[in-house]
Design an enzyme around this catalytic site. Structure first.
Site, PDB file in Angstrom:
ATOM      1  N   GLU A  39     -27.004  19.772  22.146  1.00 47.92           N
ATOM      2  CA  GLU A  39     -26.304  20.259  20.955  1.00 47.92           C
ATOM      3  C   GLU A  39     -26.634  21.730  20.689  1.00 47.92           C
ATOM      4  O   GLU A  39     -25.769  22.504  20.293  1.00 47.92           O
ATOM      5  CB  GLU A  39     -26.644  19.404  19.730  1.00 47.92           C
ATOM      6  CG  GLU A  39     -26.081  18.002  19.769  1.00 47.92           C
ATOM      7  CD  GLU A  39     -24.559  17.945  19.777  1.00 47.92           C
ATOM      8  OE1 GLU A  39     -23.901  18.921  19.349  1.00 47.92           O
ATOM      9  OE2 GLU A  39     -24.022  16.925  20.225  1.00 47.92           O
ATOM     10  N   THR A  45     -20.998  27.930  23.070  1.00 51.86           N
ATOM     11  CA  THR A  45     -21.047  28.052  24.523  1.00 51.86           C
ATOM     12  C   THR A  45     -20.222  26.931  25.130  1.00 51.86           C
ATOM     13  O   THR A  45     -20.328  25.780  24.709  1.00 51.86           O
ATOM     14  CB  THR A  45     -22.508  27.980  25.037  1.00 51.86           C
ATOM     15  OG1 THR A  45     -23.289  28.958  24.334  1.00 51.86           O
ATOM     16  CG2 THR A  45     -22.579  28.263  26.523  1.00 51.86           C
ATOM     17  N   LEU A  82     -27.446  32.027  28.966  1.00 52.06           N
ATOM     18  CA  LEU A  82     -26.729  31.239  27.944  1.00 52.06           C
ATOM     19  C   LEU A  82     -26.379  32.071  26.716  1.00 52.06           C
ATOM     20  O   LEU A  82     -25.525  31.681  25.928  1.00 52.06           O
ATOM     21  CB  LEU A  82     -27.572  30.036  27.495  1.00 52.06           C
ATOM     22  CG  LEU A  82     -27.443  28.776  28.320  1.00 52.06           C
ATOM     23  CD1 LEU A  82     -28.401  27.701  27.827  1.00 52.06           C
ATOM     24  CD2 LEU A  82     -26.021  28.246  28.306  1.00 52.06           C
ATOM     25  N   GLY A  83     -27.073  33.189  26.535  1.00 49.17           N
ATOM     26  CA  GLY A  83     -26.803  34.034  25.381  1.00 49.17           C
ATOM     27  C   GLY A  83     -27.368  33.453  24.095  1.00 49.17           C
ATOM     28  O   GLY A  83     -27.965  32.391  24.082  1.00 49.17           O
ATOM     29  N   TYR A  84     -27.169  34.187  23.016  1.00 45.89           N
ATOM     30  CA  TYR A  84     -27.670  33.769  21.704  1.00 45.89           C
ATOM     31  C   TYR A  84     -29.122  33.292  21.828  1.00 45.89           C
ATOM     32  O   TYR A  84     -29.446  32.141  21.551  1.00 45.89           O
ATOM     33  CB  TYR A  84     -26.794  32.677  21.083  1.00 45.89           C
ATOM     34  CG  TYR A  84     -25.365  33.102  20.886  1.00 45.89           C
ATOM     35  CD1 TYR A  84     -25.005  33.871  19.783  1.00 45.89           C
ATOM     36  CD2 TYR A  84     -24.389  32.738  21.798  1.00 45.89           C
ATOM     37  CE1 TYR A  84     -23.695  34.283  19.603  1.00 45.89           C
ATOM     38  CE2 TYR A  84     -23.067  33.135  21.629  1.00 45.89           C
ATOM     39  CZ  TYR A  84     -22.731  33.910  20.525  1.00 45.89           C
ATOM     40  OH  TYR A  84     -21.431  34.303  20.357  1.00 45.89           O
ATOM     41  N   TYR A 122     -24.482  20.445  11.165  1.00 42.54           N
ATOM     42  CA  TYR A 122     -23.851  19.760  12.297  1.00 42.54           C
ATOM     43  C   TYR A 122     -24.886  19.136  13.225  1.00 42.54           C
ATOM     44  O   TYR A 122     -24.783  17.966  13.579  1.00 42.54           O
ATOM     45  CB  TYR A 122     -22.942  20.702  13.101  1.00 42.54           C
ATOM     46  CG  TYR A 122     -22.485  20.012  14.356  1.00 42.54           C
ATOM     47  CD1 TYR A 122     -21.446  19.095  14.314  1.00 42.54           C
ATOM     48  CD2 TYR A 122     -23.157  20.192  15.561  1.00 42.54           C
ATOM     49  CE1 TYR A 122     -21.060  18.395  15.447  1.00 42.54           C
ATOM     50  CE2 TYR A 122     -22.779  19.504  16.703  1.00 42.54           C
ATOM     51  CZ  TYR A 122     -21.729  18.603  16.634  1.00 42.54           C
ATOM     52  OH  TYR A 122     -21.366  17.898  17.750  1.00 42.54           O
ATOM     53  N   ASP A 140     -18.179  19.948  13.018  1.00 48.27           N
ATOM     54  CA  ASP A 140     -18.222  21.323  13.507  1.00 48.27           C
ATOM     55  C   ASP A 140     -16.821  21.920  13.434  1.00 48.27           C
ATOM     56  O   ASP A 140     -15.906  21.329  12.867  1.00 48.27           O
ATOM     57  CB  ASP A 140     -18.792  21.375  14.924  1.00 48.27           C
ATOM     58  CG  ASP A 140     -17.898  20.711  15.963  1.00 48.27           C
ATOM     59  OD1 ASP A 140     -16.853  20.135  15.607  1.00 48.27           O
ATOM     60  OD2 ASP A 140     -18.263  20.772  17.152  1.00 48.27           O
TER      61      ASP A 140
END
Length: 159
Positions: A39, A45, A82-84, A122, A140
């Site tokens: 999650e 992504t 994956l970023g963030y 979420y 979401d």
């Protein structure tokens, strides 16, 4: 939406899902830790991007304790691409708290989950419903869009 309409929509959505669902590894488990990882990775992504990361991340950090003990640079290295990256930082921090405050068990309480870094409405709802089988909403952007379309369609038929 009237209750009778809701049960019809629910049945139709579940039928659609049964025929169109994708075979994804996080749908084959009730392990709260594995579901939490998926999650978190899936936030903003695409699934196709997450798939190889998910398997590798769980092989490197198979338990919440392993993630809590891991050096942060190793966690970041596993997350690279994956970023963030704040998500990786939040996972690491939350894992440490879960080990310290909950003896390594992911809480089964909404309010306790929400106090953990990176776990919003979420994700808390998803963990409670998917991992723990509780009737808890996990709403979401995708769910909001579907419900908005259903409501729009429903309203148009009322005119």
């Amino acid at each position: 939406m009237p209750a009778k309409d809701f049960s019809t929509v629910r049945r139709k959505l579940l039928t659609w899902y049964k025929h169109h669902q994708r075979n994804l590894p996080w749908r084959k488990t009730t392990d709260a830790y594995a579901i939490w990882i998926s999650e978190t990775m899936l936030q903003q992504t695409q699934v196709k991007t997450v798939l190889p990361y998910y398997e590798r991340f769980l092989s490197l950090f198979p338990t919440v304790e392993a993630l809590a003990r891991a050096p942060f640079d190793r966690v970041l290295h596993a997350w690279a691409g994956l970023g963030y990256y704040r998500r990786a930082e939040s996972l690491k921090t939350a894992a440490r708290r879960i080990v310290q405050e909950y003896r390594g068990k992911i809480p089964r309480d909404y309010h306790q989950l929400r106090t953990l870094p990176g776990i919003g409405d979420y994700t808390a709802g998803a963990l409670l419903s998917i991992a723990f089988g509780k009737n808890y909403p996990a709403i979401d952007g995708n769910v909001t869009r579907v419900l908005g379309r259903l409501d729009s369609t429903h309203n148009e038929t009322q005119i």
